[in-house]
Design an enzyme around this catalytic site. Structure first.
Site, mmCIF file in Angstrom:
data_model
loop_
_atom_site.group_PDB
_atom_site.id
_atom_site.type_symbol
_atom_site.label_atom_id
_atom_site.label_comp_id
_atom_site.label_asym_id
_atom_site.label_seq_id
_atom_site.Cartn_x
_atom_site.Cartn_y
_atom_site.Cartn_z
ATOM 1 N N GLU A 131 -2.016 -9.090 2.924
ATOM 2 C CA GLU A 131 -1.924 -9.929 4.235
ATOM 3 C C GLU A 131 -3.262 -10.203 4.875
ATOM 4 O O GLU A 131 -3.194 -11.082 5.722
ATOM 5 C CB GLU A 131 -1.185 -9.066 5.417
ATOM 6 N N HIS A 190 -3.616 -4.872 0.157
ATOM 7 C CA HIS A 190 -3.007 -5.732 1.281
ATOM 8 C C HIS A 190 -3.204 -7.230 1.252
ATOM 9 O O HIS A 190 -4.197 -7.690 1.860
ATOM 10 C CB HIS A 190 -4.035 -5.074 2.540
ATOM 11 N N CYS A 234 0.863 -1.067 0.066
ATOM 12 C CA CYS A 234 -0.047 -0.054 0.061
ATOM 13 C C CYS A 234 0.925 1.206 0.174
ATOM 14 O O CYS A 234 1.635 1.829 -0.909
ATOM 15 C CB CYS A 234 -1.026 -0.088 1.158
#
Length: 535
Positions: free
Chosen positions: A510, A508, A382
């Site tokens: 994750e 993102h 990001c």
């Protein structure tokens, strides 16, 4: 069709005992028995969502596929169980009150005086039941944030009291408390737990199951004492000791029969205890991975919860590469041209972390420059990707003032710019580009080979984007734009193919990495770091 069963998870004595981990573990164990479950979190604060909260206040902000900014516990729910949560899985007092006030303004209550009981409590109950009624889950696990006795959580406790009364044997309350060890006396003390249960009973809730958080093993006598003082069956008192990893908690809970106790209380068949095969083999690999790989997290928050999902994704990827990931926190505010080599020494790869605002920006740019010119594996997420883009513009394209509009309104080279649909937004909360978006990968690119497919979906949380006017220039100079959104053509991924691993993602990744399905980008990043380290 069987009725949905409701499990309420409450906490006492102190906060941060790990209600989210216990809720996730209960979900995991019931899933292993073949049940269809979901988990939701009710946060007693008045913010509509944690999207505008500083991470120092509340840790990272987790984003669901449908674009809800939520508490980080939803990350645990997804990582442990592999379910996808949505906006219905996360509620705050702010959202509850707003819904009631909106109904009142529309005239839905026909002139009634709006009160906490029944209007607020009914709205809470409606939201607790919503998922069960809509999707017919076997179990809905509801975690209540905060601690019993907090003034903010009183309406939630009243709603639970009513629901337990209405649902009878279809609802149980699991109460998590703390048993402290007094070093001077050399004793474990159960009094805080007794007080906590008393407090719960004073609002009309008798806990069915107690989970005792402890740093030292509790013997049978202590468990019996707690059971008899708190009116709880002895087989419904379990202990949650400190463990080397949060992922060991489901196994510890299963070995003490937490899932069995829940099923018995809900008058459900108990059956055989599931083996948790894949989960245990993950733990086995984790335990056997002793060789270390060190990843530097370059960010401005020196708080482990601020980058929770990234840390967990790196740990998971380490395990699946049979290595132990060691995370070194590097404060980007302190990085300068003069000390960057020293600050990044000892790391095998770095993640340039996400974030917002100006603080610590230049340090991230300096770090990205150092790792690019020294060919150290680098993963920008990001804002981290945006810093890689700015660094490249300044040092390769020769635009000394290149910047993001977020940082410098007047820059003549706005290589990162505000998105068109974000320009006239005045409300800060819930208005960014949020949730899962489609991305098409360029065939033959590094990321295409990592994902092994052309179409992916990843979750976003940002207002600023790569300025496509510069794309040709970047690609001519060696930084390729290899992932695009098919509708808006926004650039989602950049990479430098000439380097070992230099990839930035606007999204993102994750948020989609789970224990049993680690994210391919993190897996490949760690794999490359290991190869690089050997050389």
């Amino acid at each position: 069709m069987a009725e949905t069963k409701y499990i309420f998870v409450t906490g006492g004595v102190v906060s941060s005992l790990g209600k989210g981990i216990i809720s996730s573990s209960i979900g995991k164990l019931l899933q292993a028995r073949g049940y269809n479950i979901t988990i939701q979190k009710f946060d007693p604060y008045i913010n509509i969502d944690p999207g505008t909260l500083n991470p120092y206040e509340h840790g990272e902000c987790y984003v669901t596929v449908d674009g809800m900014e939520t508490d980080l516990d939803l990350g645990h729910y997804e990582r442990f169980t592999g379910i996808q949560t949505t906006r219905s899985n996360s509620l705050t007092t702010g959202r509850i009150y707003k819904a009631v006030i909106d109904k009142e303004r529309r005239g839905d209550y026909l002139g009634k005086t709006i009160q906490v009981v029944p209007h607020i409590t009914n709205e809470i109950k409606r939201n607790i039941k919503l998922l069960g009624e809509k999707y017919h889950y076997d179990f809905v696990i509801t975690e209540i944030g905060g601690t019993i006795g907090d003034i903010e959580s009183m309406p939630y406790m009243e709603a639970i009291r009513q629901m337990k009364w209405e649902l009878g044997s279809n609802a149980v309350c699991v109460h998590l408390t703390y048993v402290p060890y007094l070093k001077a006396a050399g004793e474990l003390k159960t009094k805080p737990t007794q007080h906590s249960v008393k407090e719960l009973q004073s609002v009309g809730i008798q806990p069915d199951i107690l989970v005792l958080r402890t740093e030292k093993h509790l013997n049978e006598n202590i468990l019996k004492k707690v059971a008899s003082f708190c009116n709880v069956d002895i087989d419904c008192v379990v202990q949650s000791e400190d463990l080397p990893s949060i992922y060991e908690v489901p196994v510890a809970m299963q070995s003490q029969g937490l899932d069995t106790a829940i099923l018995r209380k809900l008058r459900m068949p108990i059956g055989e205890t599931p083996s948790l095969g894949p989960w245990k083999s993950f733990l086995e690999r984790r335990k056997n991975a002793t060789e270390e790989v060190t990843i530097g997290l370059v960010g401005k928050y020196d708080l482990q919860d601020a980058y929770k999902s990234i840390r967990e994704s790196l740990y998971q990827a380490g395990t699946y590469n049979d290595k132990k990931t060691v995370i070194k926190y590097i404060n980007s505010e302190k990085i300068t041209e003069g000390n960057v080599e020293e600050m990044l020494s000892g790391v095998d790869g770095i993640v340039v972390c996400p974030g917002f605002g100006q603080r610590g920006i230049e340090g991230k740019i300096i770090a990205a420059h150092y790792t690019r010119t020294h060919d150290i594996p680098t993963f920008g997420i990001c804002l981290g990707m945006q810093m890689m883009v700015i660094e490249f513009a300044r040092n390769v394209l020769g635009y000394a003032d290149a910047n993001s509009r977020e940082i410098d309104e007047k820059t003549t080279h706005n290589v990162i710019d505000i998105m068109e649909d974000q320009k006239n937004i005045t409300d800060m909360g819930g208005t960014m580009r949020l949730g899962a978006y489609e991305c098409v990968l360029k065939q033959g690119s590094r990321v295409f080979n990592i994902y092994q497919k052309e179409h992916i979906q990843e979750r976003h949380r940002h207002r600023y984007e790569f300025n496509s006017d510069y794309q040709t220039e970047y690609e001519r100079n060696g930084m390729n734009c290899v992932g695009h959104n098919p509708e808006s053509n926004l650039v989602e991924i950049v990479e430098i193919p000439g380097l070992k691993w230099y990839i930035g993602t606007q999204f993102h990744p994750e948020y989609q990495s789970t224990v049993l399905n680690p994210h391919p980008l993190f897996l490949d990043f760690i794999k490359t770091v290991i190869k690089h380290k050997k050389k």
